[in-house]
Design an enzyme around this catalytic site. Structure first.
Site, PDB file in Angstrom:
ATOM      1  N   HIS A  46       9.322  -1.553  19.535  1.00 31.92           N
ATOM      2  CA  HIS A  46       8.135  -0.961  18.903  1.00 31.92           C
ATOM      3  C   HIS A  46       7.035  -0.898  19.952  1.00 31.92           C
ATOM      4  CE1 HIS A  46       5.142   0.023  15.862  1.00 31.92           C
ATOM      5  NE2 HIS A  46       4.336  -0.756  16.550  1.00 31.92           N
TER       6      HIS A  46
ATOM      7  N   ASP B  16       1.791  -2.580   2.819  1.00 32.42           N
ATOM      8  CA  ASP B  16       1.172  -2.274   4.108  1.00 32.42           C
ATOM      9  C   ASP B  16       0.665  -0.834   4.136  1.00 32.42           C
ATOM     10  OD1 ASP B  16       0.569  -2.475   7.003  1.00 32.42           O
ATOM     11  OD2 ASP B  16       2.106  -0.932   7.077  1.00 32.42           O
TER      12      ASP B  16
ATOM     13  N   ARG C 217      -7.727   0.344   5.441  1.00 31.87           N
ATOM     14  CA  ARG C 217      -8.323  -0.118   6.707  1.00 31.87           C
ATOM     15  C   ARG C 217      -8.806   1.058   7.535  1.00 31.87           C
ATOM     16  NH1 ARG C 217      -3.478  -2.763   9.171  1.00 31.87           N
ATOM     17  NH2 ARG C 217      -4.796  -2.889  11.005  1.00 31.87           N
TER      18      ARG C 217
ATOM     19  N   SER D  68       0.927  -5.938   9.777  1.00 27.25           N
ATOM     20  CA  SER D  68       1.294  -4.574   9.425  1.00 27.25           C
ATOM     21  C   SER D  68       2.545  -4.134  10.198  1.00 27.25           C
ATOM     22  CB  SER D  68       0.107  -3.643   9.736  1.00 27.25           C
ATOM     23  OG  SER D  68       0.481  -2.303   9.678  1.00 27.25           O
TER      24      SER D  68
ATOM     25  N   LYS E 119       6.934  -4.251   8.694  1.00 20.36           N
ATOM     26  CA  LYS E 119       7.855  -3.104   8.686  1.00 20.36           C
ATOM     27  C   LYS E 119       9.076  -3.383   9.561  1.00 20.36           C
ATOM     28  CE  LYS E 119       4.206  -0.705   9.559  1.00 20.36           C
ATOM     29  NZ  LYS E 119       3.031   0.111   9.755  1.00 20.36           N
TER      30      LYS E 119
END
Ligand code: URA
Length: 430
Positions: A88, A167, A174, A189, A193
């Protein structure tokens, strides 16, 4: 009669406002009640601001992450007969690394389940880039994903809405309340995931610098340490690389042009920084999956990674050999003097590409696949007056002035340039 609620959300807001700690039952209830619609958006926003200002303890961040995972489905790759490893990136300008990386890692029998997103703002989205390939489709069913992981070994597809739905709602709030930049909220967050996705190993590419979400190195490092701890605690083998995002990655910023550059890397060429980062992340993913000695350079040089790429694209109905879209209009910016390209700031180049149509302002907007910027020089390169520095591409020439406005002061030519540090600045493990 509605059920009696276990807690009063105003008490929770006051606790965080006054720098107190929320208990595990309070956090579990909060996320469940928010998902059910019992906790109102304004209450959750107030809490998010209190968290941004006062932070959270590690235990609270872990509880928040686990509660967000519990709000939706959890995928499992246990039925596969090979290990899984994912990556990621916190996002940056010209960051196309997922494209060459996923097939490269799959060459070694490690499955790569890449659930990706679309771009928002100046950082591009992996799905937007791949959608410039004629026919390619992002939406796969879970069965299709499993089949592709078994047969090809790598899949890059859209994350379903079932993963961590709490989320999704919280992130949208947010975004509109100035509370995106809280490390506990970003870490929970992203990791909710990734843990819900079910990967066995995870490498985080946490970027710092002008084109990154976290501009300061120290904050990027804190985010990396927080996420590595969350992944490790959840049983996912997790490490992070802290990487430089002060300068755009590679020479292409956009969608189709980033696919083109990724294919160059898969063909054994491509810009040095893209190749270096692809290799560093592949090594890291393979090490976590039990293959520290895999010869990743050879798999790029001898075409094995390219073979997996083509199979991966075809499996999702794309034609890897079809021509990619080309923009109707181009505008070339040239060097004003002889010298050395001294600066090239990632953020303005990202904003300019976005203004050319490569990115979107709202989640539902389309992107222009052929729009973007091709750089012809990188900091440290010698340039001659009149030599092209970069080319802007768009489908409508009316977009050029605003893109050029974003680029004012974003690059400079001097007699010499400060040497660039290594792209991978540090490795973080639990
Ligand atoms: N990406 C996410 O998924 N969540 C954040 O909070 C920030 C970036």
């Amino acid at each position: 009669m509605s059920p009696v609620e276990a807690f009063d959300v105003v008490d929770l807001i006051r606790t965080k406002r006054d720098r107190g700690e929320l208990t595990t039952p309070q956090i579990d209830w909060l996320i469940d009640a928010f998902t059910r619609g019992y906790v109102a958006d304004e209450q959750m926003s107030a809490l998010a601001m209190a968290i941004l200002l006062n932070g959270m303890e590690r235990r609270e961040i872990r509880d928040l992450t686990m509660a967000m995972i519990a709000s939706g489905e959890r995928m499992s790759f246990a039925a596969l007969d090979k290990p899984t490893s994912d990556k990621h990136s916190t996002g940056g300008v010209g960051d196309k690394i997922t494209l060459p990386l996923a097939p490269l890692v799959a060459v070694f029998g490690v499955a790569v389940p890449q659930l990706s997103g679309r771009g928002l703002g100046h950082t591009g989205g992996t799905l937007d880039k791949l959608e410039s390939i004629p026919g390619w489709r992002a939406a796969l069913t879970n069965d299709e994903m499993m089949r592709q992981l078994t047969e090809v070994g790598a899949v890059i597809c859209a994350a379903g809405s079932g993963l961590a739905p709490a989320d999704k709602r919280l992130y949208a709030l947010r975004d509109t309340t100035g509370t995106v930049e809280a490390i506990p909220l970003i870490a929970s967050s992203i990791m909710s995931k990734k843990i819900a996705e079910g990967t066995g190993a995870l490498v985080l590419d946490v970027k710092f610098g002008s084109g990154a979400f976290m501009q300061e190195y120290e904050r990027a490092e804190e985010l990396a340490r927080t996420m590595v701890a969350l992944g490790t605690d959840a049983g996912v083998a997790t490490t992070a690389l802290l990487t430089d995002m002060n300068v755009p990655l590679g020479l292409a910023i956009g969608n189709a042009n980033e696919v083109r550059e990724s294919v160059e890397v898969l063909a054994g060429g491509g810009p040095a920084d893209v190749v270096q980062l692809t290799i560093a992340l592949a090594r890291e993913m393979l090490t976590l999956a039990g293959q520290p000695d895999a010869d990743v350079e050879s798999a790029l040089a001898d075409g094995r990674a390219m073979d997996v790429w083509k199979r991966m694209i075809r499996a999702q109905d794309g034609d890897p050999d079809a021509p990619l879209p080309v923009a109707k209009e181009t505008h070339v910016v040239t060097a004003s003097r002889d010298g050395v390209l001294a600066t090239q700031e990632a953020l303005p180049f990202g904003i300019a590409a976005w203004r050319l149509g490569a990115g979107r302002a709202r989640q539902q907007d389309p992107v222009v696949h052929a729009a973007g910027i091709d750089l012809h020089a990188k900091p440290g390169d010698e340039v001659r007056a009149g030599q092209p520095l970069f080319t802007l591409s768009a489908d409508d020439g009316a977009r050029f002035p605003r893109a050029l406005e974003a680029l004012e002061g974003a690059y400079s030519i001097a007699d010499s340039a400060a040497p660039r540090g290594p792209i991978v600045r540090a490795r973080i493990e639990a």
